[in-house]
Design an enzyme around this catalytic site. Sequence first.
Site, PDB file in Angstrom:
ATOM      1  N   ARG A  69      -2.126  -3.317   3.176  1.00  0.00           N
ATOM      2  CA  ARG A  69      -1.926  -2.768   1.829  1.00  0.00           C
ATOM      3  C   ARG A  69      -0.620  -2.399   1.253  1.00  0.00           C
ATOM      4  NH1 ARG A  69      -6.260  -4.298  -0.597  1.00  0.00           N
ATOM      5  NH2 ARG A  69      -6.208  -2.404  -2.062  1.00  0.00           N
ATOM      6  N   CYS A  70      -0.279  -2.058   0.072  1.00  0.00           N
ATOM      7  CA  CYS A  70       0.989  -1.991  -0.473  1.00  0.00           C
ATOM      8  C   CYS A  70       1.328  -0.520   0.073  1.00  0.00           C
ATOM      9  CB  CYS A  70       0.560  -1.746  -2.064  1.00  0.00           C
ATOM     10  SG  CYS A  70       1.984  -1.493  -3.133  1.00  0.00           S
ATOM     11  N   PRO A  71       2.495  -0.446   0.605  1.00  0.00           N
ATOM     12  CA  PRO A  71       3.641  -1.343   0.194  1.00  0.00           C
ATOM     13  C   PRO A  71       3.844  -2.009   1.752  1.00  0.00           C
ATOM     14  CG  PRO A  71       4.580   0.734   1.017  1.00  0.00           C
ATOM     15  CD  PRO A  71       2.984   0.901   0.680  1.00  0.00           C
ATOM     16  N   ASP A 112      -3.492  -8.437   0.060  1.00  0.00           N
ATOM     17  CA  ASP A 112      -3.149  -7.271  -0.914  1.00  0.00           C
ATOM     18  C   ASP A 112      -3.056  -7.685  -2.145  1.00  0.00           C
ATOM     19  OD1 ASP A 112      -2.909  -5.018  -1.953  1.00  0.00           O
ATOM     20  OD2 ASP A 112      -0.896  -4.851  -1.193  1.00  0.00           O
TER      21      ASP A 112
END
Length: 96
Positions: free
Chosen positions: A12-14, A39
């Site tokens: 997932r981000c980042p 993502d």
Amino acid sequence: MTELEVDARGLRCPLPVIRLAEAARDAAAGTVIVLLSTDPAARHDIPAWCRMRDQELRAVTDVTEPEVTDGPLPQHPAYTRFVVAVRPQLPKASGA
């Protein structure tokens, strides 16, 4: 031309951007990095990173892998494939 694959699926981000930045930092100019990401935020984050870091975003492709059953294909992409070419970086100016 060297090609590297960075598999950031499931991150997932980042983290997809961080993995791309790490690969680009160590790559020679002209290297092509293929980043795979599930993502949804990467769809915006990767192009923005390329603009900010003066890297060339060559392609963005949604890849849908067919399911094993005979049912319909998924409505959402399985992952997104980004192709980024590493450009030569100018040395940073010293503050002397």
